[in-house]
Design a protein around this motif. Structure first.
Motif, PDB file in Angstrom:
ATOM      1  N   HIS A   1     -30.321  89.274 -48.018  1.00  0.00           N
ATOM      2  CA  HIS A   1     -29.824  89.432 -46.653  1.00  0.00           C
ATOM      3  C   HIS A   1     -30.880  90.116 -45.778  1.00  0.00           C
ATOM      4  N   ALA A   2     -31.484  91.155 -46.311  1.00  0.00           N
ATOM      5  CA  ALA A   2     -32.518  91.879 -45.565  1.00  0.00           C
ATOM      6  C   ALA A   2     -33.734  90.991 -45.305  1.00  0.00           C
ATOM      7  N   GLU A   3     -34.108  90.174 -46.298  1.00  0.00           N
ATOM      8  CA  GLU A   3     -35.248  89.277 -46.132  1.00  0.00           C
ATOM      9  C   GLU A   3     -34.991  88.232 -45.053  1.00  0.00           C
ATOM     10  N   ARG A   4     -33.734  87.895 -44.840  1.00  0.00           N
ATOM     11  CA  ARG A   4     -33.373  86.899 -43.814  1.00  0.00           C
ATOM     12  C   ARG A   4     -33.104  87.532 -42.463  1.00  0.00           C
ATOM     13  N   GLY A   5     -33.380  88.840 -42.353  1.00  0.00           N
ATOM     14  CA  GLY A   5     -33.237  89.513 -41.069  1.00  0.00           C
ATOM     15  C   GLY A   5     -31.856  90.054 -40.804  1.00  0.00           C
ATOM     16  N   GLY A   6     -31.036  90.155 -41.829  1.00  0.00           N
ATOM     17  CA  GLY A   6     -29.684  90.684 -41.655  1.00  0.00           C
ATOM     18  C   GLY A   6     -29.666  92.194 -41.601  1.00  0.00           C
ATOM     19  N   VAL A   7     -28.556  92.729 -41.207  1.00  0.00           N
ATOM     20  CA  VAL A   7     -28.367  94.185 -41.152  1.00  0.00           C
ATOM     21  C   VAL A   7     -28.142  94.682 -42.574  1.00  0.00           C
ATOM     22  N   GLY A   8     -28.718  95.802 -42.928  1.00  0.00           N
ATOM     23  CA  GLY A   8     -28.627  96.362 -44.270  1.00  0.00           C
ATOM     24  C   GLY A   8     -27.244  96.839 -44.646  1.00  0.00           C
ATOM     25  N   GLY A   9     -27.044  97.058 -45.923  1.00  0.00           N
ATOM     26  CA  GLY A   9     -25.792  97.423 -46.577  1.00  0.00           C
ATOM     27  C   GLY A   9     -24.885  98.450 -45.972  1.00  0.00           C
ATOM     28  N   ASN A  10     -24.884  99.680 -46.519  1.00  0.00           N
ATOM     29  CA  ASN A  10     -23.874 100.682 -46.187  1.00  0.00           C
ATOM     30  C   ASN A  10     -24.325 101.661 -45.119  1.00  0.00           C
ATOM     31  N   ASP A  11     -25.348 101.385 -44.368  1.00  0.00           N
ATOM     32  CA  ASP A  11     -25.852 102.366 -43.401  1.00  0.00           C
ATOM     33  C   ASP A  11     -25.330 102.101 -41.990  1.00  0.00           C
ATOM     34  N   GLU A  12     -24.146 101.501 -41.902  1.00  0.00           N
ATOM     35  CA  GLU A  12     -23.575 101.220 -40.571  1.00  0.00           C
ATOM     36  C   GLU A  12     -22.874 102.440 -40.008  1.00  0.00           C
TER      37      GLU A  12
END
Length: 91
Positions: free
Chosen positions: A80-91
């Motif tokens: 997900h991160a490699e595809r430019g998505g927002v990271g896991g639990n740091d919202e």
């Protein structure tokens, strides 16, 4: 003794499809069309269920070692991160 009961169905945009089938002469009543549609839906459900059973059998028979959930989620987050998505639990 009757085993079925009359129902009322609102078809909306599918009404044209039903009318076309009746006008073609392929079916003599709306009930025949709906029964055929339900039989087709049953066949589709059976086919999907068989595909899922086969995939489950293949997964259970797979000799490769299991992957723990944490590793799977780490891989998903990395992709997900490699595809430019927002990271896991740091919202």
């Amino acid at each position: 003794m009757r085993t079925s009961k009359p129902i009322t169905v609102t078809l909306g945009s599918q009404q044209k499809s039903l009318d076309t089938r009746l006008e073609s002469g392929a079916y003599s009543s709306a009930s025949e069309v709906l029964r055929a549609a339900l039989r087709a839906l049953d066949r589709e459900d059976d086919a999907i269920n068989e595909i899922m059973r086969q995939k489950i059998r293949e997964a259970l028979d797979d000799p490769r070692p299991d992957i723990d959930a944490e590793t799977v989620f780490d891989r998903i987050e990395q992709l997900h991160a490699e595809r430019g998505g927002v990271g896991g639990n740091d919202e």
